[in-house]
Design a protein around this motif. Sequence first.
Motif, PDB file in Angstrom:
ATOM      1  N   GLY A  55     -46.715  27.454  48.334  1.00 52.45           N
ATOM      2  CA  GLY A  55     -47.613  28.056  47.294  1.00 52.45           C
ATOM      3  C   GLY A  55     -48.142  27.052  46.189  1.00 52.45           C
ATOM      4  N   GLU A  56     -49.308  27.267  45.662  1.00 56.03           N
ATOM      5  CA  GLU A  56     -49.851  26.368  44.667  1.00 56.03           C
ATOM      6  C   GLU A  56     -49.905  26.728  43.029  1.00 56.03           C
ATOM      7  OE1 GLU A  56     -53.832  25.698  45.617  1.00 56.03           O
ATOM      8  OE2 GLU A  56     -53.760  25.433  47.761  1.00 56.03           O
ATOM      9  N   GLU A  57     -49.029  27.731  42.921  1.00 56.43           N
ATOM     10  CA  GLU A  57     -48.464  27.873  41.595  1.00 56.43           C
ATOM     11  C   GLU A  57     -47.880  26.977  40.861  1.00 56.43           C
ATOM     12  OE1 GLU A  57     -46.238  29.850  43.780  1.00 56.43           O
ATOM     13  OE2 GLU A  57     -48.093  30.972  44.426  1.00 56.43           O
ATOM     14  N   LEU A  58     -48.332  26.781  39.521  1.00 61.15           N
ATOM     15  CA  LEU A  58     -47.643  25.687  38.615  1.00 61.15           C
ATOM     16  C   LEU A  58     -46.062  25.840  38.364  1.00 61.15           C
ATOM     17  CD1 LEU A  58     -50.477  24.867  36.090  1.00 61.15           C
ATOM     18  CD2 LEU A  58     -50.009  23.648  38.198  1.00 61.15           C
ATOM     19  N   LEU A  59     -45.377  24.829  38.559  1.00 61.19           N
ATOM     20  CA  LEU A  59     -43.924  24.732  38.279  1.00 61.19           C
ATOM     21  C   LEU A  59     -43.683  23.900  37.210  1.00 61.19           C
ATOM     22  CD1 LEU A  59     -41.035  25.918  39.288  1.00 61.19           C
ATOM     23  CD2 LEU A  59     -41.015  23.947  40.825  1.00 61.19           C
ATOM     24  N   ASP A  60     -42.975  24.323  36.250  1.00 63.26           N
ATOM     25  CA  ASP A  60     -42.422  23.295  35.153  1.00 63.26           C
ATOM     26  C   ASP A  60     -41.198  22.471  35.819  1.00 63.26           C
ATOM     27  OD1 ASP A  60     -44.301  23.929  33.155  1.00 63.26           O
ATOM     28  OD2 ASP A  60     -42.938  25.670  32.405  1.00 63.26           O
ATOM     29  N   VAL A  61     -41.463  21.047  35.590  1.00 64.21           N
ATOM     30  CA  VAL A  61     -40.282  20.399  36.126  1.00 64.21           C
ATOM     31  C   VAL A  61     -40.360  19.174  35.067  1.00 64.21           C
ATOM     32  CG1 VAL A  61     -40.932  20.634  38.653  1.00 64.21           C
ATOM     33  CG2 VAL A  61     -41.931  18.587  37.172  1.00 64.21           C
ATOM     34  N   VAL A  62     -39.284  18.425  35.078  1.00 62.07           N
ATOM     35  CA  VAL A  62     -38.929  17.398  34.391  1.00 62.07           C
ATOM     36  C   VAL A  62     -38.280  16.188  35.076  1.00 62.07           C
ATOM     37  CG1 VAL A  62     -36.472  18.025  33.743  1.00 62.07           C
ATOM     38  CG2 VAL A  62     -37.658  16.417  32.173  1.00 62.07           C
ATOM     39  N   ASN A  63     -38.807  14.828  34.732  1.00 63.88           N
ATOM     40  CA  ASN A  63     -38.274  13.759  35.470  1.00 63.88           C
ATOM     41  C   ASN A  63     -37.311  13.142  34.559  1.00 63.88           C
ATOM     42  OD1 ASN A  63     -40.054  14.099  37.649  1.00 63.88           O
ATOM     43  ND2 ASN A  63     -41.386  12.392  37.254  1.00 63.88           N
ATOM     44  N   PHE A  64     -36.209  12.593  35.043  1.00 67.19           N
ATOM     45  CA  PHE A  64     -35.103  11.877  34.441  1.00 67.19           C
ATOM     46  C   PHE A  64     -34.904  10.665  35.379  1.00 67.19           C
ATOM     47  CE2 PHE A  64     -33.496  15.887  33.472  1.00 67.19           C
ATOM     48  CZ  PHE A  64     -33.559  16.426  32.140  1.00 67.19           C
ATOM     49  N   LYS A  65     -34.615   9.512  34.536  1.00 65.69           N
ATOM     50  CA  LYS A  65     -34.057   8.252  35.103  1.00 65.69           C
ATOM     51  C   LYS A  65     -32.664   8.501  35.440  1.00 65.69           C
ATOM     52  CE  LYS A  65     -33.963   3.428  35.095  1.00 65.69           C
ATOM     53  NZ  LYS A  65     -34.707   2.298  34.384  1.00 65.69           N
ATOM     54  N   CYS A  66     -32.322   8.107  36.623  1.00 69.06           N
ATOM     55  CA  CYS A  66     -31.009   8.642  37.190  1.00 69.06           C
ATOM     56  C   CYS A  66     -30.340   7.417  37.997  1.00 69.06           C
ATOM     57  CB  CYS A  66     -31.066   9.940  37.908  1.00 69.06           C
ATOM     58  SG  CYS A  66     -29.727  10.747  38.444  1.00 69.06           S
ATOM     59  N   ASP A  67     -28.890   7.434  38.105  1.00 65.79           N
ATOM     60  CA  ASP A  67     -28.300   6.359  38.947  1.00 65.79           C
ATOM     61  C   ASP A  67     -28.826   6.617  40.342  1.00 65.79           C
ATOM     62  OD1 ASP A  67     -26.315   5.451  40.626  1.00 65.79           O
ATOM     63  OD2 ASP A  67     -25.262   4.968  38.736  1.00 65.79           O
ATOM     64  N   PRO A  68     -29.185   5.645  40.911  1.00 66.63           N
ATOM     65  CA  PRO A  68     -29.614   5.718  42.450  1.00 66.63           C
ATOM     66  C   PRO A  68     -28.522   6.401  43.451  1.00 66.63           C
ATOM     67  CG  PRO A  68     -30.096   3.714  41.797  1.00 66.63           C
ATOM     68  CD  PRO A  68     -29.344   4.372  40.833  1.00 66.63           C
ATOM     69  N   ILE A  69     -27.282   6.190  43.075  1.00 67.77           N
ATOM     70  CA  ILE A  69     -26.057   6.868  43.807  1.00 67.77           C
ATOM     71  C   ILE A  69     -26.234   8.411  43.787  1.00 67.77           C
ATOM     72  CG2 ILE A  69     -23.592   6.869  44.210  1.00 67.77           C
ATOM     73  CD1 ILE A  69     -23.779   3.943  43.576  1.00 67.77           C
ATOM     74  N   LEU A  70     -26.333   8.857  42.479  1.00 64.21           N
ATOM     75  CA  LEU A  70     -26.316  10.026  42.045  1.00 64.21           C
ATOM     76  C   LEU A  70     -27.502  10.710  42.697  1.00 64.21           C
ATOM     77  CD1 LEU A  70     -24.816  12.539  40.824  1.00 64.21           C
ATOM     78  CD2 LEU A  70     -25.886  11.959  38.759  1.00 64.21           C
ATOM     79  N   ILE A  71     -28.822  10.153  42.563  1.00 67.58           N
ATOM     80  CA  ILE A  71     -30.038  10.835  43.327  1.00 67.58           C
ATOM     81  C   ILE A  71     -29.767  11.630  44.659  1.00 67.58           C
ATOM     82  CG2 ILE A  71     -32.472  10.297  44.046  1.00 67.58           C
ATOM     83  CD1 ILE A  71     -32.440   8.694  41.356  1.00 67.58           C
ATOM     84  N   GLY A  72     -29.283  10.732  45.479  1.00 67.79           N
ATOM     85  CA  GLY A  72     -28.804  11.332  46.965  1.00 67.79           C
ATOM     86  C   GLY A  72     -28.282  12.400  47.179  1.00 67.79           C
TER      87      GLY A  72
END
Length: 130
Positions: A55-72
């Motif tokens: 879909g192309e509907e807009l989705l609200d999101v947030v970007n956070f800085k995060c520990d690379p180990i946790l990101i995975g």
Amino acid sequence: MKRSELESFIMETYDADEGYPWRKYPNYQVFRHWNNQKWFALIMDIPKNKLGLQGEELLDVVNFKCDPILIGSLREAPGFFPAYHMNKSNWITVALDGSVSDDKIKMLLDMSYQATAPKTKKRNVDNVNF
């Protein structure tokens, strides 16, 4: 957690400046530390297909800085995506559609805030005369 709830929570909890840095994207909202101006949260509304969703509907999101180990491990859970327009090794995108618990969003927000906070200088006690 919805976008408006997150915005209010950030302003009530953290000593932060907010801004809308892009005229082309008036709904992209940055939250920065007031003293070093480093970003710790970026709230956006982006088309779902930009995150690999249908879909192309807009989705609200947030970007956070995060520990690379946790990101995975986070990326394997619903509501988490590789960072949209940020360094994918150090940032993660989180959907604000209820798919991620409020507690987890608050935890990641706090981690991002701490990771971007000004570093305190350590005194070299070996060279201090008493």
